[in-house]
Design an enzyme around this catalytic site. Sequence first.
Site, PDB file in Angstrom:
ATOM      1  N   PRO A  14       0.840  -1.198   0.000  1.00 54.55           N
ATOM      2  CA  PRO A  14       0.000   0.000   0.000  1.00 54.55           C
ATOM      3  C   PRO A  14       0.875   1.247   0.000  1.00 54.55           C
ATOM      4  O   PRO A  14       1.822   1.340   0.772  1.00 54.55           O
ATOM      5  CB  PRO A  14      -0.760  -0.095   1.329  1.00 54.55           C
ATOM      6  CG  PRO A  14      -0.521  -1.473   1.849  1.00 54.55           C
ATOM      7  CD  PRO A  14       0.751  -1.947   1.246  1.00 54.55           C
ATOM      8  N   MET A  15       0.584   2.196  -0.890  1.00 52.37           N
ATOM      9  CA  MET A  15       1.320   3.468  -0.910  1.00 52.37           C
ATOM     10  C   MET A  15       0.302   4.596  -1.065  1.00 52.37           C
ATOM     11  O   MET A  15      -0.545   4.554  -1.960  1.00 52.37           O
ATOM     12  CB  MET A  15       2.335   3.487  -2.064  1.00 52.37           C
ATOM     13  CG  MET A  15       3.499   2.522  -1.864  1.00 52.37           C
ATOM     14  SD  MET A  15       4.655   2.511  -3.260  1.00 52.37           S
ATOM     15  CE  MET A  15       3.762   1.480  -4.430  1.00 52.37           C
ATOM     16  N   ALA A  16       0.420   5.583  -0.194  1.00 51.48           N
ATOM     17  CA  ALA A  16      -0.555   6.679  -0.152  1.00 51.48           C
ATOM     18  C   ALA A  16      -0.592   7.428  -1.473  1.00 51.48           C
ATOM     19  O   ALA A  16       0.447   7.810  -2.009  1.00 51.48           O
ATOM     20  CB  ALA A  16      -0.199   7.654   0.957  1.00 51.48           C
TER      21      ALA A  16
ATOM     22  N   GLY B 274       6.980  -2.261  -3.157  1.00 53.35           N
ATOM     23  CA  GLY B 274       6.444  -0.906  -3.078  1.00 53.35           C
ATOM     24  C   GLY B 274       7.056  -0.019  -4.145  1.00 53.35           C
ATOM     25  O   GLY B 274       6.653  -0.032  -5.309  1.00 53.35           O
ATOM     26  N   ARG B 275       8.097   0.740  -3.754  1.00 48.91           N
ATOM     27  CA  ARG B 275       8.657   1.754  -4.655  1.00 48.91           C
ATOM     28  C   ARG B 275       9.167   1.184  -5.978  1.00 48.91           C
ATOM     29  O   ARG B 275       9.214   1.889  -6.980  1.00 48.91           O
ATOM     30  CB  ARG B 275       9.784   2.503  -3.932  1.00 48.91           C
ATOM     31  CG  ARG B 275       9.287   3.347  -2.757  1.00 48.91           C
ATOM     32  CD  ARG B 275      10.445   3.872  -1.892  1.00 48.91           C
ATOM     33  NE  ARG B 275      11.221   2.785  -1.332  1.00 48.91           N
ATOM     34  CZ  ARG B 275      12.525   2.834  -1.069  1.00 48.91           C
ATOM     35  NH1 ARG B 275      13.201   3.939  -1.319  1.00 48.91           N
ATOM     36  NH2 ARG B 275      13.147   1.800  -0.561  1.00 48.91           N
TER      37      ARG B 275
ATOM     38  N   ASN C  27       9.980  -7.175   2.727  1.00 45.61           N
ATOM     39  CA  ASN C  27       9.778  -5.908   2.012  1.00 45.61           C
ATOM     40  C   ASN C  27      11.036  -5.061   2.164  1.00 45.61           C
ATOM     41  O   ASN C  27      11.657  -5.040   3.213  1.00 45.61           O
ATOM     42  CB  ASN C  27       8.546  -5.206   2.617  1.00 45.61           C
ATOM     43  CG  ASN C  27       8.290  -3.811   2.063  1.00 45.61           C
ATOM     44  OD1 ASN C  27       8.083  -2.874   2.814  1.00 45.61           O
ATOM     45  ND2 ASN C  27       8.295  -3.670   0.759  1.00 45.61           N
ATOM     46  N   GLY C  28      11.390  -4.365   1.083  1.00 40.48           N
ATOM     47  CA  GLY C  28      12.539  -3.460   1.125  1.00 40.48           C
ATOM     48  C   GLY C  28      13.553  -3.768   0.041  1.00 40.48           C
ATOM     49  O   GLY C  28      14.102  -4.864  -0.007  1.00 40.48           O
TER      50      GLY C  28
ATOM     51  N   LYS D 194       1.711  -5.163   8.690  1.00 37.16           N
ATOM     52  CA  LYS D 194       2.976  -4.741   8.076  1.00 37.16           C
ATOM     53  C   LYS D 194       3.695  -3.863   9.077  1.00 37.16           C
ATOM     54  O   LYS D 194       3.093  -2.986   9.696  1.00 37.16           O
ATOM     55  CB  LYS D 194       2.699  -3.965   6.785  1.00 37.16           C
ATOM     56  CG  LYS D 194       3.983  -3.510   6.083  1.00 37.16           C
ATOM     57  CD  LYS D 194       3.754  -3.253   4.597  1.00 37.16           C
ATOM     58  CE  LYS D 194       5.095  -2.958   3.916  1.00 37.16           C
ATOM     59  NZ  LYS D 194       5.317  -1.548   3.677  1.00 37.16           N
TER      60      LYS D 194
ATOM     61  N   CYS E 196       4.451   2.908   9.077  1.00 38.87           N
ATOM     62  CA  CYS E 196       4.601   4.272   8.575  1.00 38.87           C
ATOM     63  C   CYS E 196       5.600   5.070   9.407  1.00 38.87           C
ATOM     64  O   CYS E 196       5.430   5.207  10.614  1.00 38.87           O
ATOM     65  CB  CYS E 196       3.246   4.959   8.581  1.00 38.87           C
ATOM     66  SG  CYS E 196       3.325   6.588   7.862  1.00 38.87           S
TER      67      CYS E 196
END
Length: 377
Positions: free
Chosen positions: A20-22, A233-234, A209-210, A147, A107
Amino acid sequence: MSHPLSIGPHAVTPPVVLAPMAGITNAPFRTLCREFSGGKGLFVSEMITTRALVERNEKTMQLIHFDASEKPRSIQLYGVDPATVGKAVRMIAEEDLADHIDLNFGCPVPKVTRKGGGSALPYKRHLLRAILREAVSGAGDRPVTMKMRKGIDDDHLTYLDAGRIAVEEGVTAIALHGRTAAQHYGGTADWSAIARLKEHVPEIPVLGNGDIWSAQDALRMVRETGCDGVVVGRGCLGRPWLFADLVAAFEGRAQDVARPSLREVADVMVRHAGLLGEWIGDESKGVVDFRKHVAWYLKGFAVGSEMRKRLAITSSLAELRSGLDELDLDQTWPAGADGPRGRTSGNNRVVLPDGWLKDPYDCAGVGEDAELDTSGG
């Protein structure tokens, strides 16, 4: 190489999850990623605050809209008050708003940690337990996952305690971002922490993740850490076709790597902006919302700075399309387009409520105003 991953009753094959990314992982972006994956994997909504959901905030109700083809429907919640989290989860279960609930304790944004939320919260063990207990009991037969990060900083690591609490409270799976809150998105993710968590909670799946910038990175993470799946994510910003690469790699077709030409990239850009317009209900607003994606999509391609600026201020699909058509669309995928993208800032002091670190068990000090409409992980 692909192991089936179970999130409750949902089989996730291959074991690949969109983080999830805002402002990014809304329904249109999830649609693109899912199309490239051939419908395989798990795609989680952007973060929803539990208080806004319980209050039926109009913007929030739009954010939890899922396309009919999204199965399972995954929603990520952020909350600091056990009672509010419980209410939000019961609302999701009773009104059938989603099939899977993920809780955000990752976050690192200062306006969240300042109030004791996000990656600051697992430091308060009893509060974490109370939130997880309310969520799991309210969810009924829907799986609840979480997460998190390694901890606040290297002197205040929480992930092993948090993992144990999660298992005891009936959480179905845990995703660990191998950074502390203090690191934000800087430095290198510590994959060894993912391996340690996996050893510490063998009862449930652990997702890593990462720093997954390519499908090869994902395979390497699984190999090196023994994790049950990956959260990306990114790495997929401006590159939704990364999910095609991930599916291919986990299915043993690692040589199948998407290398779109600028022409193909431009087509995806226009489609992405168009989907946003349909979702918002206003073409111009959709194109404006798309502006933040322009630099990510064009990363590495030979596009002059003036043209980049021009494309980043377009406000109609026709304007976006005509600008893109002025580029040399025959450019092949550039070497410089692989690798890190998105935020890479790091090593910031974590802003915490006064006295937060004094007692890891005391729950006092988290107010309602900790539930802000923001995100990250």
